[in-house]
Design an enzyme around this catalytic site. Structure first.
Site, PDB file in Angstrom:
ATOM      1  N   GLU A  39      62.307  35.447  69.046  1.00  0.00           N
ATOM      2  CA  GLU A  39      61.802  34.835  70.108  1.00  0.00           C
ATOM      3  C   GLU A  39      60.990  35.507  71.173  1.00  0.00           C
ATOM      4  O   GLU A  39      61.164  35.400  72.330  1.00  0.00           O
ATOM      5  CB  GLU A  39      62.706  33.683  70.719  1.00  0.00           C
ATOM      6  CG  GLU A  39      63.365  32.580  69.524  1.00  0.00           C
ATOM      7  CD  GLU A  39      64.076  31.533  70.353  1.00  0.00           C
ATOM      8  OE1 GLU A  39      63.921  31.692  71.467  1.00  0.00           O
ATOM      9  OE2 GLU A  39      64.263  30.667  69.659  1.00  0.00           O
ATOM     10  N   GLU A  55      67.022  29.337  62.447  1.00  0.00           N
ATOM     11  CA  GLU A  55      68.107  28.804  63.229  1.00  0.00           C
ATOM     12  C   GLU A  55      67.918  27.408  63.465  1.00  0.00           C
ATOM     13  O   GLU A  55      66.916  26.896  63.591  1.00  0.00           O
ATOM     14  CB  GLU A  55      68.025  29.434  64.764  1.00  0.00           C
ATOM     15  CG  GLU A  55      68.559  30.852  65.068  1.00  0.00           C
ATOM     16  CD  GLU A  55      68.567  31.479  66.249  1.00  0.00           C
ATOM     17  OE1 GLU A  55      68.462  30.187  67.174  1.00  0.00           O
ATOM     18  OE2 GLU A  55      68.548  32.648  66.667  1.00  0.00           O
TER      19      GLU A  55
END
Length: 520
Positions: A142, A289
């Site tokens: 991220e 995820e």
């Protein structure tokens, strides 16, 4: 036919078919590894469910024990947030496929130096592959959201690592990508209107072209839990949990008229649309995820064990049903559940430490309901769980619980009497574990039947030992255990031998027929 003519004809035939036999044997032997490799590649193309393994766990298992636990749970895909050498070594020759990661704090060094990238590949990939089945490298995590200052280094780091894989001839086996948060997409519902945040187009456009060129996936971290938390009253909870919906409750994209029965599918399709808006349509989405926390503070009332169980169990079924998404029904994305263990060292809020299916000691946080999803997860609710005494409980309290189980609780305690198979070890904890489990199994492993005033716990590890077989165990005989992966290897070896045997028998039949034919 005269004898002299026969004797002059047989040797050439004999040697001809002798060489045919040897040739067939060599082809059979060589084709086995190739067919096995093709089989592995086919399995990788099938949708799967994997697990993220974080390290902020106070009692994380040593790597060899962790690998055994993964094998027991039939978990074949994991993602690491680093490239732990001891764990990569322990994964050797196990069939467990692993994504390794470059932490965010290493992006600067790797993105600035090809030599550093090559060194990283040498230490963390070449040193272990193919004995350890490394399938991909996730570069950072991220990055665009958490360390935006490193964004300019992201693609250079990815390309440097890829070039190092090319130099080692591993670029077709191991993919390179980077996981993104869902927030890099804007206007995600309806999915047909989604697009990537314009701020990051200078990064996303060349990155997607790289992924397209190399056949690598777009890695996305997608959490319907956060969608629900941020849109209470707008997105129903059932839509986030994969619960069955009436047609009236399904979300409908007004532009495509596609019906969405769950939020995750809508998020995946939003990613596909966002890529299409940048003229990319051949990159698959890999959900690196997703998950649901089992506990939260007062601000997170929907972080509960029941919701975590429902989301994860339904997610697993959804993947294995292979129904794809409304926009791409022919493609079912694989997912990595966040996460395998509760990371109890994480700072508040409470939910941050409560995403795992297991505690660090491998005790399940909750029990999944994934029956019918194939040979996956021994943590399949109630049919493979046991109740045992907890460590550190004083003997007096444990003895009182043992007396209740064997008395008013009517557990079958005959096997812990002197001379019986479970009498040893002759201590309170050993006897209590057997009695607790006996009661737990006879109660149908019902909720609340493994407590005994806080001195017992549920475990997925079979406590049977030697000739002592605990109720509910599938072990037989002298405490032998069948490990699924070992069985599969044995089956593979049998197939290999059968393949060679078939090739050998066929060649021998040809040889015998041709040698004896002149006698007819």
């Amino acid at each position: 036919m005269p004898v002299t003519s026969m004797s002059s004809t047989v040797p050439p035939l004999f040697f001809l078919f002798f060489f045919i036999t040897i040739f067939n044997l060599s082809i059979s032997a060589k084709s086995w590894p190739l067919s096995q490799e093709n089989k592995i590649q086919e399995q990788d193309r099938d949708p799967f469910v994997g697990f993220n393994i974080g390290t902020d766990v106070s009692s994380l298992l040593p790597p060899p024990d962790l690998v055994k636990f993964l094998q027991t749970q039939k978990i074949n895909h994991i993602r690491l947030y680093d490239a732990d050498p001891e764990l990569l070594k322990a994964l050797s020759k196990t069939k467990i496929r692993v994504i390794i990661s470059v932490p965010n704090n290493q992006l600067l060094a790797i993105g600035s130096s090809n030599a550093t990238a090559a060194s990283w590949i040498g230490r963390n990939v070449v040193a272990y592959y193919p004995e350890t089945l490394i399938t991909a490298i996730s570069v950072g995590d991220e990055v665009l959201n958490t360390v935006p200052s490193s964004a300019p280094l992201l693609l250079p780091a990815i390309e440097s690592l890829y070039n190092a894989l090319v130099a080692s001839n591993l670029h077709t086996q191991i993919k390179v990508s980077t996981p993104h948060a869902a927030s890099i997409m804007m206007d995600t519902f309806p999915p047909s209107q989604a697009y990537f945040n314009q701020t990051w187009l200078s990064v996303m456009s060349p990155l997607l072209r790289f992924l397209s060129k190399t056949g690598s996936p777009l890695m996305m971290n997608l959490y319907p839990y956060y969608v629900y938390m941020q849109n209470k009253g707008v997105v129903p909870l059932d839509n986030c949990l994969f619960e069955p919906l009436t047609p009236a409750k399904e979300m409908v994209d007004p532009n495509t008229l596609l019906h969405y029965t769950n939020v995750l599918d809508a998020m995946v399709d939003a990613a596909y649309v966002s890529m299409k808006n940048l003229n990319i349509s051949d990159v698959a989405v890999l959900v690196t995820e997703t998950g649901w926390p089992s506990q939260g503070d007062k601000m997170e009332p929907h972080a509960t064990i029941d919701n975590a169980d429902t989301y994860t169990s339904n997610l697993i079924k959804h993947v294995f049903d292979r129904t794809g998404t409304p926009l791409r029904p022919e493609v079912t994305p694989s997912v990595y559940i966040y996460e395998l263990f509760n990371e109890d060292k994480r700072a508040k809020p409470v939910s941050e430490a409560s995403w795992g299916l297991f505690y660090g000691n491998t005790t399940p946080v909750y029990l999944l309901h994934v029956s019918g999803s194939g040979a996956f997860l021994a943590n399949d609710t109630t049919n493979k769980t046991y109740c045992v005494a907890m460590d550190g409980v004083d003997v007096k309290t444990l003895q009182a619980a043992l007396d209740w189980a064997c008395g008013p609780g009517r557990a079958n305690c005959s096997e812990i009497q002197p001379g019986e198979s479970c009498y040893q070890p002759n201590n309170v904890k050993g006897h209590a574990s057997f009695a607790f489990n006996s009661y737990y199994q006879q109660e149908g492993r019902a909720s609340g039947s493994c407590d005994f005033k806080g001195v017992a716990m549920i475990t997925t590890t079979d406590p049977s030992h030697g000739s002592c077989i605990f109720p509910g165990s599938k072990k037989v005989g002298n405490g032998t255990q069948t490990v699924v992966n070992s069985t599969q290897v044995a089956a593979g070896e049998t197939s290999s031998r059968s393949l060679l045997s078939r090739g050998f028998c066929a060649s021998m039949m040809i040889l015998v027929t041709c040698v004896l034919l002149p006698f007819w």
